[in-house]
Design a protein around this motif. Structure first.
Motif, short mmCIF file in Angstrom:
data_model
loop_
_atom_site.label_atom_id
_atom_site.label_comp_id
_atom_site.label_asym_id
_atom_site.label_seq_id
_atom_site.Cartn_x
_atom_site.Cartn_y
_atom_site.Cartn_z
N VAL A 1 0.83 -1.20 0.00
CA VAL A 1 0.00 0.00 0.00
C VAL A 1 0.87 1.26 0.00
O VAL A 1 0.50 2.28 -0.58
CB VAL A 1 -0.96 -0.01 1.21
N ALA A 2 2.04 1.18 0.62
CA ALA A 2 2.94 2.34 0.70
C ALA A 2 3.38 2.82 -0.68
O ALA A 2 3.76 3.98 -0.85
CB ALA A 2 4.15 1.99 1.55
N ASN A 3 3.31 1.92 -1.68
CA ASN A 3 3.74 2.29 -3.03
C ASN A 3 2.61 2.85 -3.90
O ASN A 3 2.82 3.17 -5.07
CB ASN A 3 4.34 1.06 -3.73
N ILE A 4 1.42 2.96 -3.32
CA ILE A 4 0.27 3.48 -4.07
C ILE A 4 0.44 4.98 -4.30
O ILE A 4 0.76 5.73 -3.37
CB ILE A 4 -1.05 3.19 -3.30
N LYS B 1 -3.16 9.26 -3.40
CA LYS B 1 -3.02 9.62 -1.98
C LYS B 1 -4.28 9.31 -1.18
O LYS B 1 -4.20 8.85 -0.04
CB LYS B 1 -2.64 11.09 -1.86
N LYS C 1 -4.59 5.58 -0.76
CA LYS C 1 -3.50 5.15 0.13
C LYS C 1 -3.84 5.46 1.58
O LYS C 1 -3.67 4.61 2.48
CB LYS C 1 -2.21 5.85 -0.28
N ASN D 1 -4.45 2.58 4.42
CA ASN D 1 -3.58 2.56 5.60
C ASN D 1 -4.37 2.70 6.88
O ASN D 1 -4.05 2.07 7.91
CB ASN D 1 -2.53 3.67 5.51
N ILE E 1 -4.77 -3.36 -5.38
CA ILE E 1 -3.53 -2.62 -5.08
C ILE E 1 -2.89 -2.15 -6.38
O ILE E 1 -2.43 -1.01 -6.48
CB ILE E 1 -2.55 -3.51 -4.29
N GLU F 1 -5.10 0.54 -7.83
CA GLU F 1 -5.33 1.61 -6.86
C GLU F 1 -6.81 2.00 -6.82
O GLU F 1 -7.19 3.16 -6.80
CB GLU F 1 -4.44 2.82 -7.17
#
Length: 671
Positions: free
Chosen positions: A116-119, A122, A125, A129, A416, A419
């Motif tokens: 998820v950190a690479n999505i 914003k 994401k 998170n 993922i 997105e």
């Protein structure tokens, strides 16, 4: 007094916010499920104004944090029915989806968080998170149980770690499954399927066997406890009739390599349901030409013992149709069902297979007959009916706004990658499904019209109009004629009957083939759960059915002259076009005498599936028992029956469903 009540309502409409209105409606709907004290002191409603956004994730956080975690049958369960998420009026609950529990059980939530950190999106994401943090916090809260002794303390300390790794035992796998399953229910999703648990859990059972920590009976006891946990909140999981939860466990079928899945857990589940005779969860069995006689025997024994499970589905026929419809060939091995019978791909389908009212096809005949048109032939009438069918289908199939599913999105790789949320472009498949209502009634009506109006000319079209409008008043003789006289009936293998059925099916197929919902193709099925709900405020039909009476159930005969063997042969002779795959279920009630004829019944069913039968569900009941159960419910607290595509306690059914079962049992006892 009535004027005063109306004035109060008008004032409330003006001063209440949309959220408050939704909460009041919800409280009214929940009032039959909770005691008044519990409704006031414990039930909390959370209005999610903007599903799929960060503000929605904060609502999830509030709900998950306030929801209690129960401990029952040796497992923690995360669903608390007193904490309810409400949606805007224009948004439909996401329903009838099945997570990929194989992926969930071996998942590492930290690795998911890393992905998820690479999505780049914003908002998405932040949304994801927040959900991950909420799930972790839910597991951490269990550590408060560490001061308790024994298994409760051990599980409480284990669960946070369990979310970060694959499971090492059947016991761990069951607990992890129950943790996430409870969260799906807490999210407000409906009809949450369980998928292929004999296939998924078998490797953990083998690990335990090899280490000597489990044997057949101890593993079976754990599976039994899991089923009891899942069924412990049936009343709250059922949106309408108690038992309609969509909690199915799928057994059998092939794996990714085409090898048949039959193992010790397949046998355990069938034995558990035979012994417990519980309505929820329920079983579905995928059958093919390699299904062993041992599994067939266990299935029929289970059905005969009165739990309503399993439903049988012809996986070979269904998979072929799914591929032609648009599902990928490499995915169909993992076919599951939405809730009752509608096929989907486990973990990859956000398909909403029952989002519309059912398509009431008898309306097309009614409109044709009540129009000012005259018909010189039966074919002219059929052509006009086709126009009416298109109108009914156009009115029914529309675009819908659906809820979001952050939890399903976590365990779907394509979400993922794209997105996007699972139900809003993230899943691989999002087909919609429609259901046909009154197919047997329409066919029998048309057969009567063909014979008595156009061929024998014993009845006029004016008589047909009078019957529809006046509910057979003054035409009781014709009601008896339409009900009994014609030998050609829906469910018989008469060539003319089969031809007419296939003509109507193909006409519907062509119309729906050009329909889209939310930009996606639509599939349809000949089975509908609304044979009673949508029968209210309807006119009489020309098969002898009077106004407001229930429609026929699925692919089931109305005539007592058609037995189980003939109706199965009939159903195997029907044409199921590529898009006719949203549930085509033969529904039959067998007399209790069949409990002593298992081998005969197995032979009949195997033969029908080999010839092209789509799906089958059975009740083994007799009219006498049902009548006595209705008159003396206290004597039959555990009598289980099957309706729609689920099982329920007979005592929990509304009266009209009890009466419908009794009437059908009487018809089939004569057959």
């Amino acid at each position: 007094m009535n004027i005063l009540k109306q004035q109060v309502k008008n004032v409330l409409r003006q001063i209440l916010t949309q959220a408050q209105k939704r909460k009041l409606i919800a409280l009214k709907n929940f009032s039959h499920k909770f005691s008044l004290i519990k409704l006031i002191t414990e039930v909390r409603l959370y209005y999610d104004k903007h599903p799929g956004t960060y503000s929605s994730a904060l609502i999830y956080n509030k709900i998950f944090n306030s929801a209690r975690i129960s401990y029952k049958y040796n497992y923690f369960y995360t669903y608390d029915p007193t904490k309810v998420r409400l949606l805007p009026k224009t948004t439909s609950n996401l329903a009838s989806i099945t997570p990929d529990y194989e992926k969930i059980i071996c998942s590492n939530i930290n690795e998911i968080q890393f992905s998820v950190a690479n999505i780049a999106n914003k908002e998405f994401k932040l949304y994801m998170n927040s959900i991950i943090a909420t799930i972790k916090n839910k597991a951490e809260r269990l550590k408060k149980q560490k001061n308790k002794k024994g298994r409760i303390s051990d599980l409480a300390m284990l669960l946070p770690d369990l979310l970060t790794r694959d499971c090492n035992s059947l016991d761990e796998a069951i607990q992890k499954l129950l943790f996430y399953n409870g969260l799906l229910w807490q999210s407000g999703h409906r009809h949450n399927g369980l998928g292929r648990l004999d296939y998924i859990l078998y490797k953990y059972y083998l690990k335990d066997l090899n280490r000597g920590v489990e044997d057949y009976e101890s593993a079976k006891e754990k599976l039994r406890n899991m089923c009891l946990v899942l069924g412990s909140q049936t009343k709250f999981k059922s949106p309408s009739i108690i038992g309609d939860t969509g909690q199915y466990i799928l057994l059998g079928g092939i794996d990714k390599n085409g090898k048949n899945v039959e193992n010790a857990l397949t046998e355990m589940f069938l034995e558990i349901f035979t012994e417990l005779k519980i309505p929820d969860p329920k079983l579905i069995i995928r059958v093919n030409d390699k299904t062993s006689n041992k599994i067939w025997d266990l299935c029929i024994k289970c059905v005969s013992n009165g739990c309503g499970s399993p439903l049988f589905m012809n996986e070979t026929l269904i998979m072929n149709n799914m591929i032609q419809f648009g599902y990928a060939k490499e995915d169909v091995w993992n076919l599951g069902t939405s809730a009752c019978w509608e096929p989907l791909i486990i973990g990859k389908s956000a398909c909403q297979n029952n989002p519309f009212m059912s398509i009431s096809i008898c309306n097309a005949l009614e409109k044709a007959l009540l129009s000012a048109k005259t018909y010189n032939s039966f074919n002219e009438l059929i052509n006009e009916i086709n126009i009416g069918l298109k109108e009914e289908i156009d009115q029914t199939i529309q675009d819908r706004e659906f809820d979001y599913s952050p939890i399903m999105s976590l365990f779907c790789d394509s979400c993922i990658e794209r997105e996007k949320d699972f139900s809003h472009g993230g899943s691989i498949y999002m087909f919609q499904g429609a259901q046909i209502l009154g197919f047997p009634n329409l066919i029998n009506s048309l057969l009567n019209i063909k014979e008595f109006v156009f061929e024998k000319r014993l009845v006029s079209l004016k008589d047909c109009q009078d019957i529809i409008l006046n509910n057979y008043i003054g035409h009781e003789d014709l009601r008896l004629l339409f009900s009994n006289a014609c030998e050609k009936k829906f469910g018989s293998t008469n060539e003319e009957v089969i031809s007419l059925c296939n003509t109507i099916i193909n006409n519907i197929s062509k119309i729906i083939n050009n329909k889209y919902s939310n930009g996606n193709h639509v599939k349809f099925g000949l089975s509908s759960p609304n044979y009673i709900a949508q029968s209210h405020d309807t006119h009489a039909t020309l098969d002898g059915r009077k106004a407001n009476m229930p429609y026929a159930v699925h692919i089931s005969p109305i005539s007592s002259s058609i037995d189980i063997n003939e109706v199965l042969n009939f159903a195997s002779m029907l044409n199921y076009p590529t898009n006719c795959l949203n549930g085509n279920v033969v529904d039959f009630i067998l007399p209790s005498a069949y409990q002593k004829q298992r081998s005969k019944l197995i032979s009949i069913i195997q033969n029908a599936f080999s010839r092209g039968l789509f799906q089958l569900q059975l009740n083994v009941l007799d009219k006498k028992t049902l009548i006595e159960a209705k008159e003396h419910p206290e004597k039959y607290p555990h009598l289980v029956v099957r309706i729609w595509g689920f099982s329920a306690y007979f005592n929990d059914l509304p009266e009209e469903y009890k009466d419908n079962l009794i009437a059908r049992a009487e018809t089939y006892e004569i057959a």
